[in-house]
Design a protein around this motif. Structure first.
Motif, short mmCIF file in Angstrom:
data_model
loop_
_atom_site.label_atom_id
_atom_site.label_comp_id
_atom_site.label_asym_id
_atom_site.label_seq_id
_atom_site.Cartn_x
_atom_site.Cartn_y
_atom_site.Cartn_z
N ALA A 153 0.84 -1.21 0.00
CA ALA A 153 0.00 0.00 0.00
C ALA A 153 0.87 1.26 0.00
CB ALA A 153 -0.93 -0.01 1.21
N PHE A 154 1.94 1.25 0.78
CA PHE A 154 2.83 2.41 0.79
C PHE A 154 3.48 2.61 -0.58
CE2 PHE A 154 7.41 3.40 0.99
CZ PHE A 154 7.32 4.76 1.22
N LEU A 155 3.98 1.53 -1.17
CA LEU A 155 4.62 1.64 -2.48
C LEU A 155 3.64 2.13 -3.53
CD1 LEU A 155 6.81 -1.61 -2.49
CD2 LEU A 155 7.53 0.73 -2.03
N ARG A 156 2.41 1.64 -3.47
CA ARG A 156 1.41 2.08 -4.43
C ARG A 156 1.16 3.59 -4.31
NH1 ARG A 156 -3.40 -0.34 -2.50
NH2 ARG A 156 -3.48 1.54 -1.20
N ASP A 157 1.01 4.07 -3.09
CA ASP A 157 0.77 5.50 -2.90
C ASP A 157 1.98 6.34 -3.31
OD1 ASP A 157 -1.67 4.82 -1.94
OD2 ASP A 157 -1.16 5.08 0.19
N PHE A 158 3.16 5.84 -3.00
CA PHE A 158 4.38 6.57 -3.33
C PHE A 158 4.55 6.68 -4.84
CE2 PHE A 158 8.96 7.09 -3.91
CZ PHE A 158 9.27 8.04 -2.95
N PHE A 162 5.52 7.78 -11.37
CA PHE A 162 6.55 6.99 -12.02
C PHE A 162 5.90 6.06 -13.03
CE2 PHE A 162 8.58 7.89 -7.85
CZ PHE A 162 9.71 8.53 -8.32
N ASP A 163 6.55 5.90 -14.18
CA ASP A 163 5.98 5.02 -15.20
C ASP A 163 6.75 3.71 -15.36
OD1 ASP A 163 8.29 5.96 -16.38
OD2 ASP A 163 7.26 7.27 -17.78
N HIS A 164 7.83 3.54 -14.58
CA HIS A 164 8.52 2.25 -14.60
C HIS A 164 9.24 2.07 -13.26
CE1 HIS A 164 10.25 -1.30 -16.59
NE2 HIS A 164 11.30 -1.06 -15.82
N VAL A 165 9.17 0.85 -12.73
CA VAL A 165 9.77 0.53 -11.43
C VAL A 165 10.65 -0.70 -11.58
CG1 VAL A 165 9.35 -0.11 -9.04
CG2 VAL A 165 7.84 1.53 -10.16
N ASN A 166 11.86 -0.59 -11.05
CA ASN A 166 12.76 -1.74 -10.95
C ASN A 166 12.85 -2.15 -9.48
OD1 ASN A 166 13.50 -1.79 -13.72
ND2 ASN A 166 14.96 -0.12 -13.38
N PHE A 167 12.56 -3.41 -9.20
CA PHE A 167 12.68 -3.95 -7.85
C PHE A 167 13.97 -4.73 -7.75
CE2 PHE A 167 8.10 -3.34 -8.24
CZ PHE A 167 7.78 -2.78 -7.02
N PHE A 168 14.86 -4.27 -6.88
CA PHE A 168 16.07 -5.02 -6.56
C PHE A 168 15.79 -5.75 -5.24
CE2 PHE A 168 17.52 -1.67 -9.33
CZ PHE A 168 18.45 -2.31 -10.15
N GLN A 186 0.17 -3.63 -10.44
CA GLN A 186 -0.19 -3.63 -11.85
C GLN A 186 -1.34 -2.64 -12.07
OE1 GLN A 186 1.45 -4.91 -14.16
NE2 GLN A 186 2.58 -6.70 -13.44
N PRO A 187 -1.47 -2.00 -13.27
CA PRO A 187 -0.75 -2.29 -14.53
C PRO A 187 0.55 -1.50 -14.69
CG PRO A 187 -2.46 -0.73 -14.97
CD PRO A 187 -2.56 -1.05 -13.51
N LEU A 188 1.19 -1.08 -13.60
CA LEU A 188 2.45 -0.36 -13.69
C LEU A 188 3.51 -1.24 -14.33
CD1 LEU A 188 4.00 2.24 -12.71
CD2 LEU A 188 4.67 0.88 -10.73
N GLN A 189 4.35 -0.60 -15.18
CA GLN A 189 5.47 -1.34 -15.77
C GLN A 189 6.51 -1.59 -14.67
OE1 GLN A 189 7.10 0.36 -19.34
NE2 GLN A 189 5.13 1.24 -19.95
N MET A 190 6.86 -2.83 -14.52
CA MET A 190 7.82 -3.17 -13.48
C MET A 190 8.68 -4.33 -13.92
SD MET A 190 5.47 -5.16 -10.68
CE MET A 190 4.42 -3.75 -10.44
N SER A 191 9.78 -4.46 -13.24
CA SER A 191 10.69 -5.58 -13.49
C SER A 191 11.39 -5.91 -12.18
CB SER A 191 11.71 -5.23 -14.58
OG SER A 191 12.46 -4.08 -14.21
#
Length: 676
Positions: free
Chosen positions: A53-58, A64-70, A85-90
């Motif tokens: 929920a925090f990440l979604r609000d942030f 942001f239109d693309h997120v990279n999760f390390f 989703q439907p955010l572009q992520m990897s």
């Protein structure tokens, strides 16, 4: 007998049932194995789970239109993040090589967020990865204290730490969004390598239960809140450009105190941003020009890292922007051409000869030569003319025409009268044209310069052209593909003595002494010539540039100082400083009528003096000639009288026949003609 078709159907059904049983058994085994793997594993912390929920609000707040999760999460634990989703992520694993932290994102992505979802990070590798990049932001789930001793985190870094409050979350509730009640947003930066870190809590996220959340996030522009430079010392380069910057030497080491209105603004910034500075002039005294691929002056030293900032009105050019970073412009520099004022260019004789052109004066001289000759010829040749005019009388009559005077001569023939009237009308028209132009040139200030632009200076051929050495326009002429600029550079600037001056003051002094046109900033010209009216600027500026301070390329201070300067301009601080240092416009610019100086009227007095000298010379000659003539006559009379006396003595006899002597009494002196 059994039907063969029914037997085949029962066999197929039995096979399908067996397959379903095998699949169910396999699924049960997998579930049991998964639960067995969970036994003994420590519960996940809020930094890996329970923060969707925090990440979604942030992410939504900053678009942001693309997120990279390390992350080190397993595949099954990533299912919670799929709610974004439907955010572009990897998803990317924490790499062993630091360069892999900066993998390229999709071409369509404009704003990228890299989220680090691990408890333990190799901060040495992470420091290389978090260098400021355009459009790339970092969100680290964890406490900032682990990174402060390792990361440099410069003033313009884009790293935000999300620190959950409330401790760990049990495995049974890790999928519930309410597991994390509050997340603090923390930023850390260092204003310089010699100062400590500055930690700021810039926002927070709260979960109110029932799916309600509240995010108080800071502005995206970090320069708004990073206004404390923690006392860092900046190395400053400066140059004289009054009234914008005026330099005063502080000590023998070359340290300069910067005054002027930009120097005043710099002092205000030092107080508001909490920093110090040490300023000096460039070693070669140049502003910065590009010669054979190498920059000189302040631009060159800044590009080499010998300074941090330029505090002077540096012109913004494309070439300079490749090696330095400009802050928001604070002044518009307009380069104008300065010449001697038009009425100062007229010398002793030019004040009275500039009314006519060369051909006009030639026609006047020809008229003065031919008119007496024709007038004398017509009067002597006409049978019906009773007045015979000599050539000398005709010359006197013609000169009288120019003075609007008549003549005592009486012409009786038609040819003589016609030519007399034609000559008189001609002189009247010449007199009117000359005096009207003379009155205008002497009493009214007009832009009577022999040129109005750069092309006119080149075509005139009598003037040199130049500017201060090392300023931006030097490259505009030297490296320009424009034919006009090339010709001006090679024909008017470069030939010795060079048109490149040490400063504008030297250029103005040269303008006053010779036929030289100096190009300089209009504001600088008004400041240096306040109260003086012997110089003027041509109406149209030749070049115009935005100007201001500059920092090293990719300097972390650029954005902070741009915003601080914008605040000064919006609040009226810069306007007050400009009004304090900028002198009022010179009074001569508002005057149309100028008083006549001795230069303008000296020719009239010179002619009077020449006439008086000639008159006294002729008078002296006449007096001398008359005295000589009288002396000669007196000498001749005296000799005759002596001869008569001698002849009388020799005779010695009077008319009566008596012998006597002749004696001269005092009555025989000059004025008495009595003889005894």
């Amino acid at each position: 007998m059994a039907n063969p078709g029914s037997r085949t159907h029962r066999a197929s059904l039995k096979t399908n049932t067996q397959v379903v049983l095998v699949v169910l058994v396999t699924l049960v085994v997998l579930v049991v194995a998964a639960k067995a793997m969970d036994v003994g594993r420590p519960p996940d912390t809020p930094t890996t789970l329970g923060m969707v929920a925090f990440l979604r609000d942030f992410i939504r707040h900053y678009h942001f239109d693309h997120v990279n999760f390390f992350t080190t999460l397993r595949e099954r634990d990533r299912l919670h993040l799929l709610a974004l989703q439907p955010l572009q992520m990897s998803f990317r694993k924490v790499p062993d090589d630091a360069t892999l932290w900066q993998e390229e994102s999709p071409f369509s992505a404009h704003k990228i967020l890299n989220i680090v979802l691990v408890e333990s990070v190799d901060w040495l590798r992470f420091a290389n990865a978090t260098r400021p990049q355009n459009g790339v932001n970092w969100l680290v789930i964890g406490e900032h204290v682990h990174a402060m001793d390792t990361l440099s985190l410069p003033l313009n870094n884009k790293v935000t730490f999300a620190e959950p409050e409330g401790g760990a979350v049990s495995a049974q509730t890790r999928a519930e969004m309410g597991a994390v009640a509050r997340v603090a947003l923390v930023e850390v930066y260092r204003a310089g390598p010699s100062v400590g870190p500055n930690v700021q809590v810039v926002g927070h996220w709260e979960s109110g239960g029932g799916g309600r959340t509240l995010l108080r996030a800071p502005a995206e522009d970090r320069s708004e809140r990073r206004f404390d430079l923690m006392g860092v010392e900046l190395r400053c380069l400066t140059h004289e450009w009054p009234p914008v910057t005026i330099n005063q030497l502080v000590d023998e080491s070359g340290t300069q105190e910067v005054t002027g209105w930009m120097g005043g603004a710099w002092d205000v910034l030092k107080e508001r941003l909490n920093f110090t500075s040490t300023c000096r002039r460039p070693r070669d005294e140049d502003w910065g020009t590009l010669t054979e691929g190498r920059w000189s002056g302040m631009v060159g030293e800044l590009a080499e890292g010998l300074a941090d900032v330029i505090v002077a009105p540096l012109d913004y050019t494309v070439a300079r922007s490749r090696v330095v970073d400009f802050v928001i412009p604070v002044v518009q520099v307009r380069y104008i051409m300065v010449v001697q004022r038009a009425n100062q260019l007229a010398g002793v004789w030019e004040s009275y000869t500039q009314e006519f052109g060369c051909k006009s004066w030639a026609a006047v001289v020809l008229f003065l030569v031919l008119c007496p000759c024709v007038l004398s010829l017509v009067s002597k040749s006409s049978p019906s003319e009773s007045t015979r005019v000599t050539l000398l009388d005709a010359v006197t009559c013609t000169l009288g025409f120019l003075g609007q005077q008549g003549t005592s001569l009486s012409f009786t023939s038609a040819p003589s009268r016609i030519f007399f009237l034609a000559s008189f009308v001609t002189t009247v028209l010449l007199y009117c044209h000359y005096t009207s132009a003379l009155f205008s040139s002497l009493a009214i200030t007009t832009n009577s310069q022999p040129f109005r632009d750069l092309r006119g200076i080149l075509e005139n051929g009598k003037y040199r052209f130049g500017f201060t050495e090392g300023i931006s326009v030097e490259n505009d002429f030297k490296d320009s593909a424009n034919y006009l600029y090339q010709q001006v550079w090679h024909r008017l600037v470069m030939p010795p003595p060079s048109g490149l001056m040490h400063d504008d003051a030297a250029g103005l002094a040269r303008v006053r002494q010779e036929k030289y046109v100096h190009m300089m900033d209009r504001t600088n010209f008004v400041y240096l010539t306040r109260g003086e009216c012997d110089l003027e600027m041509l109406p149209r500026p030749l070049f115009s540039y935005p100007s201001g301070m500059a920092f090293r390329k990719r300097s972390p201070y650029k954005e902070v100082f741009s915003r601080a300067l914008l605040t000064l301009m919006d609040s009226g601080v810069t306007k007050k400083l400009i009004d304090k240092w900028q002198p009022k416009t010179s009074l001569c610019k508002s005057l149309d009528i100028q008083p006549l100086t001795l230069t303008h009227v000296f020719t009239a007095f010179l002619l009077l003096g020449a006439g008086m000298f000639l008159s006294f010379s002729i008078l002296a000659g006449e007096v001398l000639y008359k005295n000589l003539q009288q002396g000669t006559s007196a000498k001749i009379s005296w000799r005759r009288e002596i001869e008569q006396k001698k002849s009388g003595r020799e005779e010695g006899i009077n008319n009566d026949g008596l012998r006597t002597t002749h004696r001269l009494t005092w009555f025989d002196r000059p004025g008495f003609k009595k003889r005894v």
